[in-house]
Design a protein around this motif. Structure first.
Motif, short mmCIF file in Angstrom:
data_model
loop_
_atom_site.label_atom_id
_atom_site.label_comp_id
_atom_site.label_asym_id
_atom_site.label_seq_id
_atom_site.Cartn_x
_atom_site.Cartn_y
_atom_site.Cartn_z
N THR A 1 3.62 -5.67 -8.65
CA THR A 1 2.78 -5.87 -7.46
C THR A 1 1.32 -5.62 -7.81
O THR A 1 1.00 -5.09 -8.88
CB THR A 1 3.21 -4.92 -6.33
OG1 THR A 1 3.18 -3.56 -6.82
CG2 THR A 1 4.62 -5.25 -5.83
N LYS A 2 0.45 -5.96 -6.86
CA LYS A 2 -0.98 -5.71 -7.06
C LYS A 2 -1.62 -5.36 -5.72
O LYS A 2 -1.14 -5.77 -4.65
CB LYS A 2 -1.67 -6.92 -7.67
CG LYS A 2 -1.68 -8.16 -6.80
CD LYS A 2 -2.44 -9.30 -7.47
CE LYS A 2 -2.44 -10.56 -6.59
NZ LYS A 2 -3.19 -11.67 -7.24
N ILE A 3 -2.70 -4.60 -5.78
CA ILE A 3 -3.44 -4.15 -4.59
C ILE A 3 -4.52 -5.17 -4.27
O ILE A 3 -5.26 -5.60 -5.16
CB ILE A 3 -4.05 -2.76 -4.82
CG1 ILE A 3 -2.97 -1.77 -5.22
CG2 ILE A 3 -4.78 -2.28 -3.58
CD1 ILE A 3 -3.51 -0.44 -5.69
N ILE A 4 -4.63 -5.57 -2.99
CA ILE A 4 -5.64 -6.54 -2.57
C ILE A 4 -6.36 -6.02 -1.33
O ILE A 4 -5.87 -5.12 -0.64
CB ILE A 4 -5.02 -7.92 -2.28
CG1 ILE A 4 -4.05 -7.81 -1.09
CG2 ILE A 4 -4.35 -8.50 -3.50
CD1 ILE A 4 -3.67 -9.16 -0.51
N LYS A 5 -7.51 -6.59 -1.04
CA LYS A 5 -8.27 -6.31 0.17
C LYS A 5 -7.90 -7.34 1.22
O LYS A 5 -8.05 -8.54 1.01
CB LYS A 5 -9.77 -6.35 -0.13
CG LYS A 5 -10.65 -6.02 1.06
CD LYS A 5 -10.66 -4.54 1.35
CE LYS A 5 -11.71 -4.20 2.41
NZ LYS A 5 -11.73 -2.78 2.74
N THR A 6 -7.38 -6.90 2.37
CA THR A 6 -6.95 -7.81 3.42
C THR A 6 -8.04 -7.98 4.47
O THR A 6 -9.03 -7.24 4.49
CB THR A 6 -5.67 -7.29 4.09
OG1 THR A 6 -5.96 -6.01 4.70
CG2 THR A 6 -4.56 -7.11 3.07
#
Length: 417
Positions: free
Chosen positions: A162-167
């Protein structure tokens, strides 16, 4: 050029050498740190000026330029912080704090399944593994399948990438880099293990410092996981009314741990959205509850509002309209439910502002009834009258036919007889 009395040094020339230095030789000076005023000469002293000896620019211009550079640096740091999630310490397993303990079972107490190493998928998701059905993780020294056992996702940390994103509007989120099947193990919810006393202390600190993000999850009556200061990628999974993951409690080596499992097929690049069974039950229980109002009940404007915690109340207020600086801590009821005079529970309410009165003080106050039957206090009598005059006069004549004083006069006469 170097000072002969201290380590101070300058480039040769008038550009770098400080004013007031005494030049002794081509590469030797006595710097201004060793200046001594001559006796009998009052003008022989250090002089502070408001301009630069080299460029003749005022120090105010230099201060303005310094502020511009400082603002640019702060804007750059803010931009970089928006690209990165808030700081936290990444951990792989739960970390106990204080008196909280992690339980470990003896190998003889760990249940043994009936799977065989010759099975197609021993202890797999589609198998009939007894431990998997009871949400127990197999132990590598106990499971008959041995190294082929597929029921050790917690211990081996077998998470999909998985990866962290800005929503948009939801802060930071977590997306999968590959397709995830329904029922597949996504991640373990890890953090600091704290007790209820420490949990309440952290919640109180968050309210006092306007911290609005919480990462707490209850394991049992004595332990709570707080993934705020320490945790893994699961802390970035947001709550949703239509979740694609759920939290399940598994027993791993005698201890209870929380795992996130997919409740549906999750395609790649879709955000992980978790929910809790407790939250789901609460939503169905309060299905008919009214939504809170969007405007302040005191001033009528929108913005950041404080909601009343009483179940049947939908009122909301600005902190400034309540005369508060910080949000109230714990369960809070709005002033509409308490008498304006003594603070006791109210029985008469104004439907246009938070004014209300108890049974003792309701007779001393003026509460008028509008055309639709709602009560209003004396502050809104003129406004209500102006609204009523714009309507037809027939209803006003009907209201004036039966005045309370006429009834009172009849009652008085009856009493005299």
């Amino acid at each position: 050029m170097r000072c002969v009395r201290c380590p101070v040094a300058y480039h040769a020339g008038d550009v770098c050498i400080a004013a007031g230095c005494a030049v002794i030789a081509s590469n030797s000076i006595v710097c201004t740190n060793h200046f001594t005023a001559r006796k009998g000469k009052s003008h022989h002293a250090h002089v502070n000026v408001s301009w630069c000896f080299v460029c003749s620019k005022a120090l105010q211009e230099a201060e303005t330029r310094f502020r511009e550079i400082k603002l640019q640096r702060e804007a750059k740091e803010t931009q970089e912080s928006e690209r990165r999630p808030p700081p936290y310490k990444h951990i792989k397993v739960n970390k106990p704090c204080g008196k909280v303990q992690i339980y470990t079972a003896d190998i003889s107490e760990i249940p043994k399944c009936n799977c065989k190493p010759t099975d197609e998928n021993p202890c797999g998701f589609d198998s009939e593994c007894l431990n998997r059905m009871l949400m127990y993780e197999c132990h590598p020294q106990v499971c008959p399948a041995g190294e082929r056992c597929q029921n050790q996702c917690f211990t081996k940390r077998q998470y999909p990438e998985t990866k962290i994103i800005k929503t948009d509007g939801k802060g930071w989120g977590l997306v999968a880099k590959r397709d995830i099947k329904k029922g597949e193990f996504v991640n373990e919810y890890v953090g600091e293990l704290i007790d209820e006393e420490e949990c309440m202390a952290r919640i109180k600190y968050a309210h006092e410092n306007d911290i609005t993000h919480f990462y707490m999850l209850t394991i049992d009556k004595d332990r709570i996981i707080d993934a705020g200061p320490k945790g893994n990628y699961s802390r970035f999974m947001n709550h949703s009314c239509q979740p694609n993951c759920e939290t399940l409690k598994w027993t791993v080596n005698g201890d209870t741990r929380v795992g996130l499992f997919a409740v549906c097929d999750i395609p790649a690049e879709e955000k992980g959205k978790k929910t809790k069974k407790r939250t789901r039950r609460r939503r169905t229980k309060n299905e008919g509850k009214k939504e809170s109002e969007d405007d302040c009940f005191r001033c009528g404007d929108g913005g950041q509002l404080v909601l009343c915690d009483r179940k049947s109340c939908t009122k909301a207020y600005h902190l400034s309209c309540l005369g508060l600086v910080k949000r109230p801590f714990g369960k809070w009821e709005c002033p509409w439910h308490h008498c304006d005079v003594c603070g006791k529970p109210s029985v008469s309410f104004c439907h246009f502002c938070p004014n209300s009165f108890c049974k003792e003080h309701q007779d001393r106050t003026v509460l008028n009834s509008t055309l639709n039957g709602q009560l209003c206090c004396s502050e809104h009598v003129l406004g209500v009258d102006s609204v009523e005059t714009q309507k037809t006069e027939k209803p006003r004549k009907k209201l004036n036919k039966f005045k309370p004083r006429r009834k009172r006069s009849r009652w008085m006469r009856a009493e005299c007889k």
